[in-house]
Design an enzyme around this catalytic site. Sequence first.
Site, PDB file in Angstrom:
ATOM      1  N   ARG A  72      29.798  50.504  34.003  1.00 46.77           N
ATOM      2  CA  ARG A  72      29.379  51.823  34.452  1.00 46.77           C
ATOM      3  C   ARG A  72      29.745  52.812  33.357  1.00 46.77           C
ATOM      4  O   ARG A  72      30.924  53.151  33.159  1.00 46.77           O
ATOM      5  CB  ARG A  72      30.063  52.183  35.772  1.00 46.77           C
ATOM      6  CG  ARG A  72      29.641  51.323  36.949  1.00 46.77           C
ATOM      7  CD  ARG A  72      28.146  51.427  37.219  1.00 46.77           C
ATOM      8  NE  ARG A  72      27.761  50.796  38.480  1.00 46.77           N
ATOM      9  CZ  ARG A  72      26.516  50.724  38.920  1.00 46.77           C
ATOM     10  NH1 ARG A  72      25.528  51.225  38.168  1.00 46.77           N
ATOM     11  NH2 ARG A  72      26.233  50.130  40.063  1.00 46.77           N
ATOM     12  N   ALA A  84      24.521  46.957  45.638  1.00 48.57           N
ATOM     13  CA  ALA A  84      24.065  48.264  46.123  1.00 48.57           C
ATOM     14  C   ALA A  84      22.854  48.700  45.319  1.00 48.57           C
ATOM     15  O   ALA A  84      22.595  48.182  44.230  1.00 48.57           O
ATOM     16  CB  ALA A  84      25.185  49.301  45.997  1.00 48.57           C
ATOM     17  N   GLU A 101      18.577  44.254  47.703  1.00 46.97           N
ATOM     18  CA  GLU A 101      19.652  44.393  46.727  1.00 46.97           C
ATOM     19  C   GLU A 101      20.592  43.192  46.748  1.00 46.97           C
ATOM     20  O   GLU A 101      21.049  42.739  45.693  1.00 46.97           O
ATOM     21  CB  GLU A 101      20.437  45.684  46.996  1.00 46.97           C
ATOM     22  CG  GLU A 101      19.655  46.964  46.748  1.00 46.97           C
ATOM     23  CD  GLU A 101      19.213  47.122  45.302  1.00 46.97           C
ATOM     24  OE1 GLU A 101      19.851  46.527  44.402  1.00 46.97           O
ATOM     25  OE2 GLU A 101      18.233  47.844  45.064  1.00 46.97           O
ATOM     26  N   GLU A 105      20.951  41.200  43.285  1.00 49.84           N
ATOM     27  CA  GLU A 105      22.194  41.345  42.534  1.00 49.84           C
ATOM     28  C   GLU A 105      23.178  40.212  42.770  1.00 49.84           C
ATOM     29  O   GLU A 105      24.028  39.959  41.916  1.00 49.84           O
ATOM     30  CB  GLU A 105      22.866  42.678  42.870  1.00 49.84           C
ATOM     31  CG  GLU A 105      22.056  43.885  42.418  1.00 49.84           C
ATOM     32  CD  GLU A 105      22.838  45.181  42.524  1.00 49.84           C
ATOM     33  OE1 GLU A 105      23.948  45.179  43.100  1.00 49.84           O
ATOM     34  OE2 GLU A 105      22.333  46.206  42.032  1.00 49.84           O
ATOM     35  N   GLU A 153      22.633  45.355  34.762  1.00 50.99           N
ATOM     36  CA  GLU A 153      22.634  44.273  35.745  1.00 50.99           C
ATOM     37  C   GLU A 153      22.479  42.900  35.103  1.00 50.99           C
ATOM     38  O   GLU A 153      22.834  41.885  35.718  1.00 50.99           O
ATOM     39  CB  GLU A 153      21.525  44.496  36.769  1.00 50.99           C
ATOM     40  CG  GLU A 153      21.752  45.710  37.663  1.00 50.99           C
ATOM     41  CD  GLU A 153      20.664  45.878  38.690  1.00 50.99           C
ATOM     42  OE1 GLU A 153      19.685  45.098  38.659  1.00 50.99           O
ATOM     43  OE2 GLU A 153      20.774  46.789  39.532  1.00 50.99           O
TER      44      GLU A 153
END
Length: 215
Positions: A72, A84, A101, A105, A153
């Site tokens: 992040r 998320a 999601e 993910e 991701e």
Amino acid sequence: MVGDEGRLRDELGAASVRSSEVVFDGAVWDVRRDTFELEGETLVREVVDHPGAVAVLALDEHDDALLIRQYRHPVAAHEWEIPAGLLDVAGEDPLLAAQRELLEEADVTADHWAVLVDYFTSPGGLDEAIRVYLARGLHPVPASERHERDGEEAHIVHRRVSLDEVAAAALAGDVHNSTLIIAALAARAAREGAWTSLRPADSPWPAHPGRRSLD
């Protein structure tokens, strides 16, 4: 506020807005400047317009949580999170978005879904609302059917950690993602109450600013 029946709950409803203008048109979200009246006083506030998001605390049969770690940039950290994503598909049901999601993910699907907790991330500056679902009855997605991830991701790391360990890490200050912390502590409290606090997965979500006319 305390409602008519003594229930602690927020009072939803906007102040009287005199004017609103977009002052920054961003790639993901915009910033608007609102002028509004509150108790006879005129106030001006900038607001980050956010579509809202959904998140999924997926627990296996041992009450281990499926976590992901990704970079992040705003906080310069590879942080542990739960799956998320933004509610950026017009008209998409939040539950369907959460299911998507989890698949994209975490490479799993789930048989059982419930609403765990809803919250505002930073109501002093943005209108983001997040709904966290609890997912049980997990099934791996075959490798040939998995989503091809890109950007941050593409470097996601998966790990299964006991719910108690996640909660302990949150209280120790070892993990910092707000959704992970809220989800873990809410789930532990729900488990102590034999999961009776869980709401149906299709429960209305009137607190979401963009859904108040729908729910």
